[in-house]
Scaffold this motif. Sequence first.
Motif, mmCIF file in Angstrom:
data_model
loop_
_atom_site.group_PDB
_atom_site.id
_atom_site.type_symbol
_atom_site.label_atom_id
_atom_site.label_comp_id
_atom_site.label_asym_id
_atom_site.label_seq_id
_atom_site.Cartn_x
_atom_site.Cartn_y
_atom_site.Cartn_z
ATOM 1 N N LEU A 197 0.843 -1.194 0.000
ATOM 2 C CA LEU A 197 0.000 0.000 0.000
ATOM 3 C C LEU A 197 0.882 1.249 0.000
ATOM 4 C CD1 LEU A 197 -2.582 -1.089 2.737
ATOM 5 C CD2 LEU A 197 -2.724 -1.429 0.267
ATOM 6 N N ASP A 198 0.357 2.317 -0.549
ATOM 7 C CA ASP A 198 1.067 3.596 -0.548
ATOM 8 C C ASP A 198 1.083 4.117 0.884
ATOM 9 O OD1 ASP A 198 1.941 6.237 -0.792
ATOM 10 O OD2 ASP A 198 0.815 6.591 -2.640
ATOM 11 N N PRO A 199 2.267 4.283 1.490
ATOM 12 C CA PRO A 199 2.325 4.695 2.895
ATOM 13 C C PRO A 199 1.800 6.105 3.147
ATOM 14 C CG PRO A 199 4.549 4.458 1.977
ATOM 15 C CD PRO A 199 3.585 4.037 0.917
ATOM 16 N N ALA A 200 1.634 6.907 2.097
ATOM 17 C CA ALA A 200 1.164 8.286 2.282
ATOM 18 C C ALA A 200 -0.352 8.413 2.144
ATOM 19 C CB ALA A 200 1.850 9.198 1.260
ATOM 20 N N LYS A 201 -1.040 7.353 1.709
ATOM 21 C CA LYS A 201 -2.488 7.440 1.467
ATOM 22 C C LYS A 201 -3.279 6.654 2.510
ATOM 23 C CE LYS A 201 -2.207 8.237 -3.430
ATOM 24 N NZ LYS A 201 -2.760 8.014 -4.717
ATOM 25 N N SER A 202 -4.495 7.115 2.727
ATOM 26 C CA SER A 202 -5.407 6.338 3.569
ATOM 27 C C SER A 202 -6.234 5.432 2.656
ATOM 28 C CB SER A 202 -6.297 7.260 4.405
ATOM 29 O OG SER A 202 -7.124 8.039 3.568
ATOM 30 N N ARG A 220 -17.263 -15.618 2.340
ATOM 31 C CA ARG A 220 -18.128 -16.509 1.570
ATOM 32 C C ARG A 220 -18.239 -17.849 2.274
ATOM 33 N NH1 ARG A 220 -19.328 -13.611 -2.461
ATOM 34 N NH2 ARG A 220 -17.864 -12.323 -3.584
ATOM 35 N N ASN A 221 -19.454 -18.364 2.316
ATOM 36 C CA ASN A 221 -19.734 -19.654 2.927
ATOM 37 C C ASN A 221 -19.511 -20.757 1.898
ATOM 38 O OD1 ASN A 221 -21.131 -21.896 4.265
ATOM 39 N ND2 ASN A 221 -22.036 -20.330 5.562
ATOM 40 N N VAL A 222 -19.124 -21.951 2.366
ATOM 41 C CA VAL A 222 -18.954 -23.080 1.442
ATOM 42 C C VAL A 222 -20.293 -23.443 0.802
ATOM 43 C CG1 VAL A 222 -16.902 -24.063 2.542
ATOM 44 C CG2 VAL A 222 -19.158 -24.778 3.311
ATOM 45 N N TYR A 223 -21.383 -23.090 1.461
ATOM 46 C CA TYR A 223 -22.723 -23.285 0.912
ATOM 47 C C TYR A 223 -23.165 -21.965 0.276
ATOM 48 C CZ TYR A 223 -22.603 -27.342 3.971
ATOM 49 O OH TYR A 223 -22.239 -28.501 4.596
ATOM 50 N N ASP A 224 -23.099 -21.887 -1.032
ATOM 51 C CA ASP A 224 -23.405 -20.645 -1.749
ATOM 52 C C ASP A 224 -24.783 -20.091 -1.416
ATOM 53 O OD1 ASP A 224 -20.949 -20.551 -3.023
ATOM 54 O OD2 ASP A 224 -21.663 -21.679 -4.759
ATOM 55 N N THR A 225 -25.741 -20.977 -1.169
ATOM 56 C CA THR A 225 -27.112 -20.524 -0.929
ATOM 57 C C THR A 225 -27.257 -19.730 0.369
ATOM 58 O OG1 THR A 225 -27.671 -22.620 0.141
ATOM 59 C CG2 THR A 225 -28.123 -22.430 -2.222
ATOM 60 N N LEU A 226 -26.279 -19.834 1.263
ATOM 61 C CA LEU A 226 -26.364 -19.094 2.524
ATOM 62 C C LEU A 226 -25.829 -17.679 2.419
ATOM 63 C CD1 LEU A 226 -25.478 -21.869 5.107
ATOM 64 C CD2 LEU A 226 -27.715 -21.021 4.413
ATOM 65 N N GLY A 227 -25.315 -17.318 1.257
ATOM 66 C CA GLY A 227 -24.900 -15.941 1.027
ATOM 67 C C GLY A 227 -23.547 -15.607 1.624
ATOM 68 N N VAL A 228 -23.328 -14.326 1.849
ATOM 69 C CA VAL A 228 -22.035 -13.828 2.317
ATOM 70 C C VAL A 228 -22.210 -13.028 3.602
ATOM 71 C CG1 VAL A 228 -21.035 -13.735 0.002
ATOM 72 C CG2 VAL A 228 -22.206 -11.745 0.896
ATOM 73 N N ALA A 229 -21.116 -12.905 4.334
ATOM 74 C CA ALA A 229 -21.063 -12.011 5.493
ATOM 75 C C ALA A 229 -20.223 -10.809 5.084
ATOM 76 C CB ALA A 229 -20.439 -12.730 6.681
ATOM 77 N N ILE A 230 -20.733 -9.616 5.311
ATOM 78 C CA ILE A 230 -20.038 -8.399 4.898
ATOM 79 C C ILE A 230 -19.811 -7.516 6.124
ATOM 80 C CG2 ILE A 230 -20.160 -6.349 3.439
ATOM 81 C CD1 ILE A 230 -22.025 -7.888 1.584
ATOM 82 N N SER A 231 -18.574 -7.079 6.281
ATOM 83 C CA SER A 231 -18.249 -6.198 7.404
ATOM 84 C C SER A 231 -18.615 -4.752 7.069
ATOM 85 C CB SER A 231 -16.753 -6.284 7.726
ATOM 86 O OG SER A 231 -15.991 -5.586 6.760
ATOM 87 N N ASP A 232 -18.495 -3.894 8.056
ATOM 88 C CA ASP A 232 -18.629 -2.462 7.828
ATOM 89 C C ASP A 232 -17.425 -1.989 7.011
ATOM 90 O OD1 ASP A 232 -20.979 -2.309 9.314
ATOM 91 O OD2 ASP A 232 -19.899 -1.911 11.186
ATOM 92 N N VAL A 233 -17.473 -0.761 6.549
ATOM 93 C CA VAL A 233 -16.341 -0.169 5.842
ATOM 94 C C VAL A 233 -15.505 0.603 6.858
ATOM 95 C CG1 VAL A 233 -15.632 1.449 4.044
ATOM 96 C CG2 VAL A 233 -17.625 -0.012 3.682
ATOM 97 N N TYR A 234 -14.204 0.314 6.865
ATOM 98 C CA TYR A 234 -13.276 0.943 7.802
ATOM 99 C C TYR A 234 -12.271 1.800 7.030
ATOM 100 C CZ TYR A 234 -15.153 -2.744 10.778
ATOM 101 O OH TYR A 234 -15.990 -3.566 11.455
ATOM 102 N N THR A 235 -11.603 2.684 7.743
ATOM 103 C CA THR A 235 -10.566 3.517 7.147
ATOM 104 C C THR A 235 -9.245 3.250 7.856
ATOM 105 O OG1 THR A 235 -12.173 5.234 6.622
ATOM 106 C CG2 THR A 235 -9.862 5.869 6.601
ATOM 107 N N ALA A 236 -8.216 2.990 7.055
ATOM 108 C CA ALA A 236 -6.869 2.802 7.588
ATOM 109 C C ALA A 236 -6.048 4.003 7.180
ATOM 110 C CB ALA A 236 -6.263 1.515 7.048
ATOM 111 N N VAL A 237 -5.653 4.796 8.138
ATOM 112 C CA VAL A 237 -4.890 6.011 7.853
ATOM 113 C C VAL A 237 -3.405 5.703 7.968
ATOM 114 C CG1 VAL A 237 -6.724 7.567 8.536
ATOM 115 C CG2 VAL A 237 -5.109 6.771 10.243
ATOM 116 N N PRO A 238 -2.573 6.481 7.265
ATOM 117 C CA PRO A 238 -1.123 6.233 7.324
ATOM 118 C C PRO A 238 -0.551 6.478 8.713
ATOM 119 C CG PRO A 238 -1.623 8.008 5.764
ATOM 120 C CD PRO A 238 -2.900 7.553 6.372
#
Length: 150
Positions: free
Chosen positions: A119-124, A132-150
Amino acid sequence: MKFHAFKTNVMLTVLAVVLLTASGCGVKIWPSPQKSEDIFTFASVEGRRVGECLKVVVKVDGAYKNVDNLSLQFQADGSGPGEGCPTCPFFPAIRKNFVPGSEGIQSDGPTFVFSECGLDPAKSYRWRVVGRNVYDTLGVAISDVYTAVP
């Protein structure tokens, strides 16, 4: 005589239909995943920026053995191609998949640890994790969106 033959044919046809209909009762279907037993969710998702790397720790609740892969999705904040602004909707320009048991990801039961470097050390960066679950029919788990600052 003709009436008797006609009556016999009708009776045989009705009997065949009844037998075919009755034979479908009790048909077994292929086993399908039970949502309550086979689903997982994210208990916690934490990320820490260390220079050019983003180290992510994901703790899973539920059927952690059913994690097929974890996808780290991220986008740099800036004005260049593929970059977004901090207030713009999140549109991940880069996706990196981590498969449990393979190189680049460590797991200890329901805890998964992986890193993305270069990653570019100067950018956030804004990022999230999609599981993803091994059983496609169960859908996905999605986290919140986070920010990683330099």
